[in-house]
Design a protein around this motif. Structure first.
Motif, PDB file in Angstrom:
ATOM      1  N   ARG A 175      90.982  54.076  54.352  1.00  0.00           N
ATOM      2  CA  ARG A 175      89.570  53.851  54.025  1.00  0.00           C
ATOM      3  C   ARG A 175      88.710  54.860  54.782  1.00  0.00           C
ATOM      4  NH1 ARG A 175      87.016  48.612  54.804  1.00  0.00           N
ATOM      5  NH2 ARG A 175      85.758  49.328  53.038  1.00  0.00           N
ATOM      6  N   CYS A 176      88.040  55.727  54.044  1.00  0.00           N
ATOM      7  CA  CYS A 176      87.153  56.736  54.619  1.00  0.00           C
ATOM      8  C   CYS A 176      85.702  56.349  54.354  1.00  0.00           C
ATOM      9  CB  CYS A 176      87.434  58.101  54.024  1.00  0.00           C
ATOM     10  SG  CYS A 176      89.137  58.673  54.248  1.00  0.00           S
ATOM     11  N   VAL A 177      84.799  56.903  55.163  1.00  0.00           N
ATOM     12  CA  VAL A 177      83.382  56.610  55.012  1.00  0.00           C
ATOM     13  C   VAL A 177      82.571  57.855  55.351  1.00  0.00           C
ATOM     14  CG1 VAL A 177      83.141  55.760  57.398  1.00  0.00           C
ATOM     15  CG2 VAL A 177      81.525  54.988  55.641  1.00  0.00           C
ATOM     16  N   TYR A 178      81.456  58.003  54.659  1.00  0.00           N
ATOM     17  CA  TYR A 178      80.436  58.994  55.002  1.00  0.00           C
ATOM     18  C   TYR A 178      79.117  58.251  55.031  1.00  0.00           C
ATOM     19  CZ  TYR A 178      76.833  62.533  54.426  1.00  0.00           C
ATOM     20  OH  TYR A 178      75.699  63.288  54.589  1.00  0.00           O
ATOM     21  N   HIS A 179      78.283  58.520  56.041  1.00  0.00           N
ATOM     22  CA  HIS A 179      76.910  58.012  55.953  1.00  0.00           C
ATOM     23  C   HIS A 179      75.947  59.060  56.473  1.00  0.00           C
ATOM     24  CE1 HIS A 179      75.346  56.742  59.969  1.00  0.00           C
ATOM     25  NE2 HIS A 179      76.592  56.526  60.295  1.00  0.00           N
ATOM     26  N   GLY A 180      74.872  59.225  55.718  1.00  0.00           N
ATOM     27  CA  GLY A 180      73.878  60.230  56.037  1.00  0.00           C
ATOM     28  C   GLY A 180      73.138  60.639  54.779  1.00  0.00           C
ATOM     29  N   GLN A 181      72.467  61.776  54.854  1.00  0.00           N
ATOM     30  CA  GLN A 181      71.710  62.265  53.703  1.00  0.00           C
ATOM     31  C   GLN A 181      72.654  62.794  52.622  1.00  0.00           C
ATOM     32  OE1 GLN A 181      68.007  64.601  54.545  1.00  0.00           O
ATOM     33  NE2 GLN A 181      68.870  64.692  56.603  1.00  0.00           N
ATOM     34  N   ILE A 210      80.354  55.997  50.316  1.00  0.00           N
ATOM     35  CA  ILE A 210      79.236  56.895  50.640  1.00  0.00           C
ATOM     36  C   ILE A 210      77.995  56.042  50.872  1.00  0.00           C
ATOM     37  CG2 ILE A 210      77.846  58.838  49.873  1.00  0.00           C
ATOM     38  CD1 ILE A 210      80.738  59.623  50.207  1.00  0.00           C
ATOM     39  N   TRP A 211      77.478  56.073  52.106  1.00  0.00           N
ATOM     40  CA  TRP A 211      76.254  55.351  52.446  1.00  0.00           C
ATOM     41  C   TRP A 211      75.127  56.362  52.642  1.00  0.00           C
ATOM     42  CZ3 TRP A 211      76.078  49.999  52.839  1.00  0.00           C
ATOM     43  CH2 TRP A 211      77.307  49.341  52.899  1.00  0.00           C
ATOM     44  N   GLY A 212      74.001  56.129  51.982  1.00  0.00           N
ATOM     45  CA  GLY A 212      72.848  57.002  52.167  1.00  0.00           C
ATOM     46  C   GLY A 212      72.195  57.350  50.845  1.00  0.00           C
ATOM     47  N   GLU A 213      71.174  58.180  50.946  1.00  0.00           N
ATOM     48  CA  GLU A 213      70.462  58.661  49.771  1.00  0.00           C
ATOM     49  C   GLU A 213      69.932  60.049  50.078  1.00  0.00           C
ATOM     50  OE1 GLU A 213      67.239  56.010  49.014  1.00  0.00           O
ATOM     51  OE2 GLU A 213      66.154  56.520  50.855  1.00  0.00           O
ATOM     52  N   SER A 230      85.652  58.111  39.958  1.00  0.00           N
ATOM     53  CA  SER A 230      84.834  56.905  40.116  1.00  0.00           C
ATOM     54  C   SER A 230      85.608  55.761  40.754  1.00  0.00           C
ATOM     55  CB  SER A 230      84.275  56.470  38.756  1.00  0.00           C
ATOM     56  OG  SER A 230      85.323  56.287  37.820  1.00  0.00           O
ATOM     57  N   GLY A 231      86.950  55.784  40.655  1.00  0.00           N
ATOM     58  CA  GLY A 231      87.735  54.757  41.317  1.00  0.00           C
ATOM     59  C   GLY A 231      87.997  55.038  42.780  1.00  0.00           C
ATOM     60  N   VAL A 232      87.617  56.239  43.236  1.00  0.00           N
ATOM     61  CA  VAL A 232      87.849  56.646  44.618  1.00  0.00           C
ATOM     62  C   VAL A 232      86.552  56.600  45.426  1.00  0.00           C
ATOM     63  CG1 VAL A 232      88.634  58.534  46.102  1.00  0.00           C
ATOM     64  CG2 VAL A 232      89.757  58.117  43.906  1.00  0.00           C
ATOM     65  N   PHE A 233      85.463  57.114  44.844  1.00  0.00           N
ATOM     66  CA  PHE A 233      84.155  57.145  45.495  1.00  0.00           C
ATOM     67  C   PHE A 233      83.372  55.880  45.157  1.00  0.00           C
ATOM     68  CE2 PHE A 233      85.159  61.500  46.094  1.00  0.00           C
ATOM     69  CZ  PHE A 233      84.290  62.022  47.038  1.00  0.00           C
ATOM     70  N   ARG A 234      82.763  55.295  46.169  1.00  0.00           N
ATOM     71  CA  ARG A 234      81.809  54.204  45.955  1.00  0.00           C
ATOM     72  C   ARG A 234      80.498  54.584  46.638  1.00  0.00           C
ATOM     73  NH1 ARG A 234      83.488  48.302  47.457  1.00  0.00           N
ATOM     74  NH2 ARG A 234      83.829  49.280  49.494  1.00  0.00           N
ATOM     75  N   PHE A 235      79.419  54.670  45.865  1.00  0.00           N
ATOM     76  CA  PHE A 235      78.103  54.956  46.420  1.00  0.00           C
ATOM     77  C   PHE A 235      77.448  53.622  46.776  1.00  0.00           C
ATOM     78  CE2 PHE A 235      79.102  58.801  44.117  1.00  0.00           C
ATOM     79  CZ  PHE A 235      78.585  59.802  44.927  1.00  0.00           C
ATOM     80  N   ARG A 236      77.290  53.383  48.074  1.00  0.00           N
ATOM     81  CA  ARG A 236      76.849  52.078  48.562  1.00  0.00           C
ATOM     82  C   ARG A 236      75.352  51.985  48.793  1.00  0.00           C
ATOM     83  NH1 ARG A 236      80.966  49.146  50.861  1.00  0.00           N
ATOM     84  NH2 ARG A 236      79.431  47.456  50.707  1.00  0.00           N
TER      85      ARG A 236
END
Length: 290
Positions: A175-181, A210-213, A230-236
């Motif tokens: 489980r990977c995550v990115y958060h930011g712009q 992916i958290w952010g906007e 689309s099954g790999v990336f989730r825009f939260r």
């Protein structure tokens, strides 16, 4: 302590004692600015706003501070505010989390290196910078910070999280995550290309939230669909810090493929504090500390 800051974008119900939201902020980075207005907006944001100079002078005269702490001046008429504090004779400390002297000088276009040098000669005080990389960038742009320079890393607030007990050792989805712009400079496009390559190599046991906007969010979402991810990336979307930070402990890897001139980078620090392993661009500011 008295805090002199800008008027908010949204109304505030109440303010703590000593906080005065009276300065005018010029959002010169607004993409909706008409081209004919952009130059004037940049001047007010970076060089001088007479309204803010007047208010600053009133505050210094009334409060009679022992020291002025300068923080995040862009948008307020940064150059003139800093020079006004210097001329007041009050001791000051400027805290830099980005290359403020170069951003100020950039408002004039041609000749900006000369302006950066003139500013640094005029402003003599105490400077705090968040990384050696940022200090190198400022000095390579023509500004030499004087008189005292301290390199101090950024930090996160709150109670120390408990030590993580469940570490990734294989046998389940990573489980990977990115958060930011969500902007190209932060490397979202690199993530899309990388996860597509992993998928093509048969690695289907990896996901990323992916958290952010940001301005490039819709473009990034479209690229995910084009690459059939689309099954790999989730825009939260966006979540408040009190919701997002505890959530970081449920991820295995924080991916942060930002541009190399990133002055620091809070997201990897927030993740590391919760046992989420940062995977970051070599050379950006946070790598000096992790």
């Amino acid at each position: 302590v008295r805090v002199l800051t800008s008027t908010p974008r949204l109304p505030t119900v109440s303010l703590p004692d000593g906080v005065r939201r009276v300065l005018r902020v010029e959002e010169s980075w607004d993409d909706d600015l008409r081209r004919s207005d952009a130059r004037a907006a940049n001047v007010r944001a970076a060089l001088i706003d007479s309204h803010n100079i007047e208010l600053l002078g009133q505050e210094i005269g009334e409060f009679e501070p022992d020291v002025v702490y300068l923080w995040n001046l862009m948008g307020l008429g940064a150059a003139a505010l800093a020079i006004a504090v210097e001329l007041s004779g009050v001791a000051w400390t400027a805290h830099l989390m980005d290359s403020l002297p170069l951003h100020i000088a950039g408002a004039i276009g041609a000749g900006r290196r000369d302006l950066a040098a003139q500013l640094s000669r005029r402003l003599v005080g105490t400077w705090i910078v968040c990384s050696n990389g940022l200090l190198d960038e400022i000095e390579s742009g023509g500004a030499t910070l004087r008189d005292v320079v301290e390199v101090v890393p950024n930090w996160i607030a709150g109670p120390r999280p408990e030590l993580r007990a469940d570490w990734y050792t294989g046998g389940r989805v990573l489980r990977c995550v990115y958060h930011g712009q969500l902007i190209e400079e932060k490397g979202i496009g690199i993530l899309i290309d990388t996860f597509a390559q992993l998928r093509d190599e048969g690695r289907t046991d990896i996901t990323i939230d992916i958290w952010g906007e940001g301005r490039d969010g819709p473009l990034m979402a479209a690229r995910v669909l084009e690459r059939d991810l689309s099954g790999v990336f989730r825009f939260r979307g966006v979540a408040p810090q009190e919701v997002l930070l505890p959530e970081l402990g449920s991820y295995d890897v924080m991916v942060f493929p930002t541009y190399l001139r990133e002055p620091f980078g809070f997201a990897p620090l927030e993740a590391a504090a919760r046992g989420c392993v940062p995977l970051v661009s070599a050379g950006c500011g946070i790598t000096e500390w992790l």
